[in-house]
Design an enzyme around this catalytic site. Structure first.
Site, short mmCIF file in Angstrom:
data_model
loop_
_atom_site.label_atom_id
_atom_site.label_comp_id
_atom_site.label_asym_id
_atom_site.label_seq_id
_atom_site.Cartn_x
_atom_site.Cartn_y
_atom_site.Cartn_z
CG PHE A 8 -1.84 1.26 1.16
CD1 PHE A 8 -2.97 1.27 0.36
CD2 PHE A 8 -1.53 2.40 1.88
CE1 PHE A 8 -3.78 2.40 0.27
CE2 PHE A 8 -2.34 3.54 1.80
CZ PHE A 8 -3.47 3.54 1.00
CG ASP A 38 5.63 3.52 1.80
OD1 ASP A 38 5.66 4.20 2.84
OD2 ASP A 38 4.59 3.38 1.12
CE LYS A 70 -0.74 5.70 7.87
NZ LYS A 70 -0.35 5.08 6.60
C1 LIG Z 1 -0.67 5.35 5.19
C2 LIG Z 1 0.31 4.93 4.21
C3 LIG Z 1 0.52 5.65 3.01
C4 LIG Z 1 -0.35 6.83 2.61
O1 LIG Z 1 -0.24 7.90 3.49
P1 LIG Z 1 -1.26 9.13 3.39
O2 LIG Z 1 -0.73 10.10 4.41
O3 LIG Z 1 -2.61 8.59 3.73
O4 LIG Z 1 -1.18 9.66 2.02
C5 LIG Z 1 1.53 5.25 2.17
N1 LIG Z 1 2.32 4.20 2.48
C6 LIG Z 1 2.15 3.48 3.60
C7 LIG Z 1 3.07 2.34 3.89
C8 LIG Z 1 1.14 3.82 4.50
O5 LIG Z 1 0.96 3.09 5.60
#
Ligand SMILES: *Cc1c(COP(=O)(O)O)cnc(C)c1O
Length: 388
Positions: free
Chosen positions: A135, A220, A249
């Site tokens: 994701f 990521d 986050k």
């Molecule tokens: C939450 C998340 C995203 C997206 O972040 P947003 O701030 O909602 O755009 C991307 N990559 C990972 C691994 C995530 O957990």
């Protein structure tokens, strides 16, 4: 009209919300409009790393908002400079780009990887390998990067040039590599995909392929970064440093920030005019993020996170309904035998505990600052629900 009615009437219904209106929070507890209190094991999806309204963080944010709330990136200001210096010193990266979210941090990483390759090798070397079940965000490009078919719907045409490899499948990785590949992008622990930890061998293989072929490894760490897994960056568990790491986050302590970190090799790929964000690196948000990093710098913080993780795992090991526990540090997935994760979430909510789900698992992302006492109280509720 109350907040729920107003929301349903006027906000696009893109979210599956719980029927609770939260009103205030302090440390690791919050309360709803009726005064009912909840222990927080979700941290606003891993964002409130210092809990609700942490004092040092709130003081810094409030002081900044009363001093200089925004400048745009046409000028310099100290909070984003200070945060960048700290981020680079603590992680070993050379330079940072600021956005406002995880998706934006990933957009930056993808653009950087493609330009790195274009500058050096010319057109055509643009494919980015990501993992099945990953994701990476909700923008069109990061949806394209996300290796889950359910996200590849409705919004055609998507961004081209992504190829999905099965997590931990080294043979599949080699099969999908060719001369068009410029980057491999992974989450060390797939969060939304169900809290799945990658194998050390697989990560090692990616790192060495990337070095050999001069393609960029992108980590990521939007969810795993900033202490969530018991290290500042989850890559440290594997002795692995990606060329590019994205954060979001937990970095802002509950304010919107995204950061794309680049190592020396690719720190200067994005030059003047090649990328930008009006709000990126906003002074208020950066002043808060500095406080989050100051917390992370303290001695013993990572050990405490590991101790809390061990405690959660020990409590869960005594629950017969638990089929397996996955994840790392305070990023925990609980596979269930009979119960449905959504029902467990609902019952926890009724009993005053906020939890999350990921796929068919219950997911816990407690605030990193949670006390052992509060953690024990929350686990009492969770274990009761699971055993009930
Ligand atoms: C939450 C998340 C995203 C997206 O972040 P947003 O701030 O909602 O755009 C991307 N990559 C990972 C691994 C995530 O957990």
């Amino acid at each position: 009209m109350n907040a729920i009615e107003q929301t349903e009437l006027h906000i696009m219904s893109t979210y599956g919300r719980n029927a609770v209106t939260l009103e205030a929070g302090s440390e690791t507890t919050c309360r709803d409009e009726n005064g009912k209190s909840y222990i927080d094991f979700g941290s606003g999806i891993g964002t409130n790393s210092l809990g609700f309204c942490n004092e040092a963080w709130a003081d810094a944010v409030c002081a900044q908002v009363r001093t200089l709330q925004h400048t745009s990136n046409l000028y310099y200001h100290s909070p984003q400079a200070q945060l960048a210096e700290k981020l680079c010193a603590m992680t070993g990266y050379s330079k940072v780009f600021y956005g406002n979210s995880g998706a934006e941090a990933n957009e930056c990483a993808i653009k950087l990887a493609r330009k790195y390759s274009f500058d050096k090798y010319g057109a055509g070397r643009h494919t980015i390998i990501t993992l099945v079940n990953s994701f990476h965000g909700r923008t069109l490009c990061t949806l394209s990067a996300t290796g889950q078919d359910v996200f590849h719907n409705f919004f055609f045409p998507f961004v081209e040039g992504f190829r999905y490899v099965k997590a931990n499948d080294i043979a599949d990785l080699h099969e999908k590599l060719d001369d068009t590949v410029c980057a491999i992008m992974v989450e060390y622990v797939q969060g939304e995909g169900g809290v799945c930890l990658l194998d050390a061998d697989f990560i090692k293989e990616i790192r060495s392929i990337c070095t050999e072929r001069d393609i960029l490894m992108i980590a990521d760490e939007v969810q795993t970064g900033i202490g969530r897994t018991g290290k500042l960056l989850a890559g440290e568990h594997f002795g692995c440093m990606a060329d590019v790491t994205t954060l979001a986050k937990g970095l802002g302590g509950g304010l919107p920030i995204g950061a794309c970190l680049a190592n020396e090799k690719c720190a200067d790929v994005l030059g003047k005019g090649s990328h930008g964000s009006t709000f990126g690196g906003n002074p208020v948000v950066c002043a808060g993020a500095v406080k989050v990093l100051e917390y992370m710098e303290q001695d013993g913080v990572m050990d405490e996170i590991e101790a809390k993780s061990a405690y959660i795992r020990e409590r869960l090991s005594a629950v017969s309904e638990v089929a397996a526990v996955s994840g790392k540090g305070l990023m925990i997935g609980i596979a269930l035998k009979e119960k449905k994760a959504a029902d467990v979430l609902q019952q926890c909510l009724e009993q005053g505990l906020l939890v999350l789900t990921a796929k068919d698992k219950v997911r816990l992302l407690p605030p990193l600052v949670i006390s052992m006492e509060e953690l024990a109280k929350g686990m009492d509720i969770l274990c009761n629900v699971l055993e009930g």
